[in-house]
Enzyme design. Structure first.
Site, PDB file in Angstrom:
ATOM      1  N   LYS A 266      28.676  12.849  -6.411  1.00 49.84           N
ATOM      2  CA  LYS A 266      28.387  14.281  -6.265  1.00 49.84           C
ATOM      3  C   LYS A 266      27.476  14.505  -5.067  1.00 49.84           C
ATOM      4  O   LYS A 266      26.551  13.710  -4.826  1.00 49.84           O
ATOM      5  CB  LYS A 266      27.750  14.801  -7.567  1.00 49.84           C
ATOM      6  CG  LYS A 266      27.594  16.311  -7.631  1.00 49.84           C
ATOM      7  CD  LYS A 266      27.089  16.744  -8.998  1.00 49.84           C
ATOM      8  CE  LYS A 266      26.913  18.255  -9.087  1.00 49.84           C
ATOM      9  NZ  LYS A 266      26.479  18.698 -10.429  1.00 49.84           N
TER      10      LYS A 266
ATOM     11  N   SER B 127      29.119  22.359 -12.649  1.00 48.88           N
ATOM     12  CA  SER B 127      29.093  22.300 -11.205  1.00 48.88           C
ATOM     13  C   SER B 127      29.696  21.019 -10.628  1.00 48.88           C
ATOM     14  O   SER B 127      30.002  20.991  -9.455  1.00 48.88           O
ATOM     15  CB  SER B 127      27.656  22.438 -10.712  1.00 48.88           C
ATOM     16  OG  SER B 127      26.869  21.339 -11.163  1.00 48.88           O
TER      17      SER B 127
ATOM     18  N   SER C  73      26.964  20.562 -16.532  1.00 49.20           N
ATOM     19  CA  SER C  73      27.739  20.329 -15.311  1.00 49.20           C
ATOM     20  C   SER C  73      28.520  19.021 -15.228  1.00 49.20           C
ATOM     21  O   SER C  73      29.323  18.853 -14.321  1.00 49.20           O
ATOM     22  CB  SER C  73      26.822  20.415 -14.094  1.00 49.20           C
ATOM     23  OG  SER C  73      26.629  21.760 -13.776  1.00 49.20           O
TER      24      SER C  73
HETATM   25  N1  GLN Z   1      26.843  26.029 -15.581  1.00 50.94           N
HETATM   26  C1  GLN Z   1      25.448  25.795 -15.743  1.00 50.94           C
HETATM   27  C2  GLN Z   1      24.658  26.608 -14.770  1.00 50.94           C
HETATM   28  O1  GLN Z   1      25.253  27.257 -13.948  1.00 50.94           O
HETATM   29  C3  GLN Z   1      25.147  24.339 -15.653  1.00 50.94           C
HETATM   30  C4  GLN Z   1      24.747  23.867 -14.319  1.00 50.94           C
HETATM   31  C5  GLN Z   1      24.432  22.396 -14.288  1.00 50.94           C
HETATM   32  O2  GLN Z   1      24.494  21.707 -15.301  1.00 50.94           O
HETATM   33  N2  GLN Z   1      24.037  21.930 -13.128  1.00 50.94           N
HETATM   34  O3  GLN Z   1      23.459  26.619 -14.810  1.00 50.94           O
END
Ligand code: GLN
Length: 482
Positions: A84, A159, A183
């Protein structure tokens, strides 16, 4: 031997490499070719590294050496993976899919990268993500959305959408993601692969760009639960560079289930109409499969769980606003000139950050401001403790808790992009593991029929702090892995 990427897992690939059926160079080349073929449509990778073959060559030497000396070698030796874009690899760009870091080169290796490299893993490239890991669809990437390999009109989740799509499109045997509120697990569920958010403090965060420091963890996305376990075992463990690490191997709690873990289901939380009925159907079938396999399924209550999303969307932005203050046009990446010194700062951030990042910084600054600190941040922290208490209480009578990973299967590109609240609701089942620090895994549990397409659905299992082994064991059993 012809390499069949579709059916390959880390376990199988490692056996073939050891036997000499193919080399790490050949394997890496096969992944390169597949990425070249598919990435222009899917956009899982932001960059493919040109030195992957050199790393593969070194892995081949290690494997050959181990064969000669009959030494054990890591199952990750010669295994190609994606990383990532918010995890630092020395000398490579690490942009967090943001314009503000578009040309920023990492000056050191993250601990997880060091550990994987020591195991002989081969880094194929940087995977796409929502900017600074904020989002649930990878639509917030400054470099274009990642498309779902199952349906190119749909998102891969986020994400860590690039990491999940890379694995699902046979563009890597595994990929690293980060998980602050889901994410790793939600994109894994959208792409039909396995994703693990480890216990808070199990994996060093040194070298991952901080989003919410009390929530962030790095973890694997892979095709099988066994593969996720292999990667977790390689990246976990003490690191003096991360002060939040817990001691390894401290988990001693005895199980409640005699033969198999007892699994709790918080039915009351699955009763609302916010959950797609095809997802619920797949989940209920998974519950039946567990029963058929001899698991005791127990209904449990988590009285405060319905507050979790609100608590998350107060604590997370508060931490985001502090963590992202470092991107000031001086220390890293982009610098824009304004009227004066302070205006340089505003201009850099205005141009460099995307809308969602700015929204969260504003929200976070607001909830931390002197007049509102008690009403929002402090109260959220108090409710966070209550939610953790609910889970710890539940673990007095069960060994794992099952829920769907996400309330819907992969949605259409653009469907939720203009409605932040609809997007935030995607996180309803995942944020609790981050708020409580508990480990949680998403495993594929079937498909949802949607406009004639079959879209993967994920099942989430949560276990006690430090008890990833229950997640792997149950996941392997459920998926029929040996
Ligand atoms: N979808 C969640 C957010 O937008 C999780 C993001 C994440 O785990 N980095 O905060």
């Amino acid at each position: 031997m012809k390499i069949d990427l579709k059916s390959l897992t880390i376990k199988k690939a490692s056996d073939h490499l050891k036997k000499g059926d193919f080399s790490a160079v050949e394997l890496t080349q096969a992944y390169h070719d597949e990425i070249t073929k598919k990435n222009k449509d899917i956009n899982a990778y932001l960059e493919v590294f040109d030195d992957a073959l050199d790393a593969a060559k070194q892995a081949d030497e290690k494997i050959a050496d181990a064969r000669k000396t009959r030494k054990e070698i890591s199952p990750l030796a010669g295994i190609p993976c994606g990383v990532k874009d918010n995890i630092l690899i020395k000398g490579k760009i690490a942009s967090a899919a943001s314009k503000i870091l578009e040309n920023y080169h990492a000056t050191y290796d993250a601990t997880v990268i060091k550990k994987l490299a020591a195991n002989g893993a081969v880094f194929l490239g940087r995977t796409n993500m929502d900017e600074f890991a904020m989002g649930g669809s990878t639509e917030n990437s400054a470099f274009g959305v990642t498309k779902n390999p199952y349906d190119l009109g749909r998102v891969a989740g986020g994400s860590s959408g690039g990491s999940a799509a890379a694995v699902a499109m046979d563009g890597a045997l595994f990929a690293l993601g980060s998980d602050t509120g889901g994410s790793i697990r939600q994109p894994a569920s959208f792409c039909g692969v396995v994703g693990l958010k480890p216990t808070y403090g199990a994996v060093s965060r040194y070298g991952v760009m901080a989003m919410g420091s009390s929530l962030d963890q790095i973890g694997p996305i892979a095709k099988t639960a066994s593969d996720a376990e292999i990667v977790f075992n390689a990246i976990k463990g003490n690191d003096l560079k991360d002060g939040t690490m817990i001691k390894d191997n401290t988990y001693t709690k005895k199980r409640i289930g005699k033969n198999k873990p007892v699994i709790g289901v918080p039915r009351h939380f699955l009763a609302g109409d916010g959950i797609d009925h095809e997802v619920l159907k797949a989940f209920n079938e998974a519950v039946d499969l567990f029963k058929a396999k001899g698991y005791e399924m127990k209904e449990i209550k988590l009285p405060n769980i319905s507050y979790a999303l609100m608590v998350y969307y107060i604590i997370m932005p508060a931490e985001v606003s502090s963590n992202l203050a470092r991107f000031d046009g001086v220390k890293y990446g982009l610098r824009k000139n304004g009227k004066d010194g302070i205006d340089d700062y505003f201009e850099t951030r205005r141009v460099g950050f995307g809308r969602e990042v700015i929204r969260r910084i504003l929200l976070g600054t607001y909830v931390l401001s002197s007049g509102y600190y008690d009403a929002y941040y402090n109260r959220a922290n108090a409710v966070r403790r209550m939610i953790t208490g609910d889970f710890l209480k539940a673990f007095e009578s069960v060994d794992a808790i099952a829920m769907p990973t996400a309330p819907s299967p992969a949605f259409k590109i653009g469907e939720k992009a203009s409605d932040p609240v609809a997007m935030y609701l995607e996180d309803i089942f995942t944020v609790t593991a981050n708020l409580t620090g508990l480990p949680a895994i998403s495993i594929p549990c079937g498909f949802a029929e949607n406009s004639g397409k079959k879209l993967p659905v994920g099942l989430q299992l949560t276990a006690r702090h430090g008890d990833e082994s229950t997640l792997f064991e149950t996941g392997k059993d459920f998926l029929g892995e040996s």
